[in-house]
Design a protein around this motif. Sequence first.
Motif, PDB file in Angstrom:
ATOM      1  N   ASN A   2       0.817  -1.202   0.000  1.00 21.41           N
ATOM      2  CA  ASN A   2       0.000   0.000   0.000  1.00 21.41           C
ATOM      3  C   ASN A   2       0.853   1.254   0.000  1.00 21.41           C
ATOM      4  O   ASN A   2       1.994   1.248   0.456  1.00 21.41           O
ATOM      5  N   ALA A   3       0.262   2.335  -0.461  1.00 20.37           N
ATOM      6  CA  ALA A   3       0.927   3.630  -0.426  1.00 20.37           C
ATOM      7  C   ALA A   3       1.009   4.115   1.016  1.00 20.37           C
ATOM      8  O   ALA A   3       0.222   3.705   1.875  1.00 20.37           O
ATOM      9  N   HIS A   4       1.971   4.967   1.280  1.00 23.27           N
ATOM     10  CA  HIS A   4       2.092   5.580   2.605  1.00 23.27           C
ATOM     11  C   HIS A   4       2.402   7.060   2.439  1.00 23.27           C
ATOM     12  O   HIS A   4       2.840   7.508   1.373  1.00 23.27           O
ATOM     13  N   ASP A 131       8.703   2.864   4.841  1.00 22.17           N
ATOM     14  CA  ASP A 131       7.568   2.075   4.364  1.00 22.17           C
ATOM     15  C   ASP A 131       6.297   2.293   5.178  1.00 22.17           C
ATOM     16  O   ASP A 131       5.374   1.492   5.127  1.00 22.17           O
ATOM     17  N   ARG A 172       2.128  11.251  -1.158  1.00 26.29           N
ATOM     18  CA  ARG A 172       1.694   9.863  -1.063  1.00 26.29           C
ATOM     19  C   ARG A 172       2.675   9.065  -1.908  1.00 26.29           C
ATOM     20  O   ARG A 172       2.855   9.358  -3.085  1.00 26.29           O
ATOM     21  N   TRP A 174       4.079   5.471  -3.472  1.00 27.03           N
ATOM     22  CA  TRP A 174       3.775   4.106  -3.849  1.00 27.03           C
ATOM     23  C   TRP A 174       5.087   3.339  -3.935  1.00 27.03           C
ATOM     24  O   TRP A 174       5.981   3.710  -4.703  1.00 27.03           O
ATOM     25  N   PRO A 179      10.314   3.872  -6.135  1.00 29.49           N
ATOM     26  CA  PRO A 179       9.124   4.470  -5.534  1.00 29.49           C
ATOM     27  C   PRO A 179       8.698   5.719  -6.300  1.00 29.49           C
ATOM     28  O   PRO A 179       9.523   6.439  -6.852  1.00 29.49           O
ATOM     29  N   THR A 180       7.398   5.951  -6.368  1.00 29.35           N
ATOM     30  CA  THR A 180       6.852   7.142  -7.005  1.00 29.35           C
ATOM     31  C   THR A 180       5.957   7.846  -6.008  1.00 29.35           C
ATOM     32  O   THR A 180       5.502   7.243  -5.034  1.00 29.35           O
TER      33      THR A 180
END
Length: 188
Positions: A2-4, A131, A172, A174, A179-180
Amino acid sequence: MNAHMLHLMRHAAPQTTGLLLGQLDMPPHPDAVPLCVERARAIDFAQVFSSDLLRAAIPAERIAAAARVPHHADPRWRELHFGAWEGADPSTLPAVETARFWDAPDDNPPPDGERWSDLRLRVQSALVHIDRPTLVLGHAGSMRAALSLLCGFSYRQAWAIDLPYAALLSLRVWPGETPTAQITALTT
């Protein structure tokens, strides 16, 4: 996965402003720390990372204590090393040399200083370990490096963003091999 959320905050104003502090360890101005603490109250995070330099680490410690979350000082979040220009007033430096640096920092780093790509590598190595919802207190350079990496900004795009002391960016993120992120808020 999941995104954080990743919150990037610029450190508190140092005791002397207007200098290329880079990795010089000037403490924050005591009156500037409360602004960082106040801004952090509006966001949720599970941990705080910061540069190990006092202008970032001191407000980070106070924010983490107030939120009752762990704080980790990490030198990978330090500012670009300005080499022979550390601590200098930019107006006293050779204008031609500084113009070349700001135009192409990889090709023209400060004398004995760090290249933009080296700063990006440092920040990238720090980002891959985040993360969960995190607040990072860093420097304008390390924040711009993170934006470059996560949002795909070029050097010029990243440096076009104004980041005053205590500026707060919320992204946010991903996860993945690369990572983006998407910027969700900017507070100045």
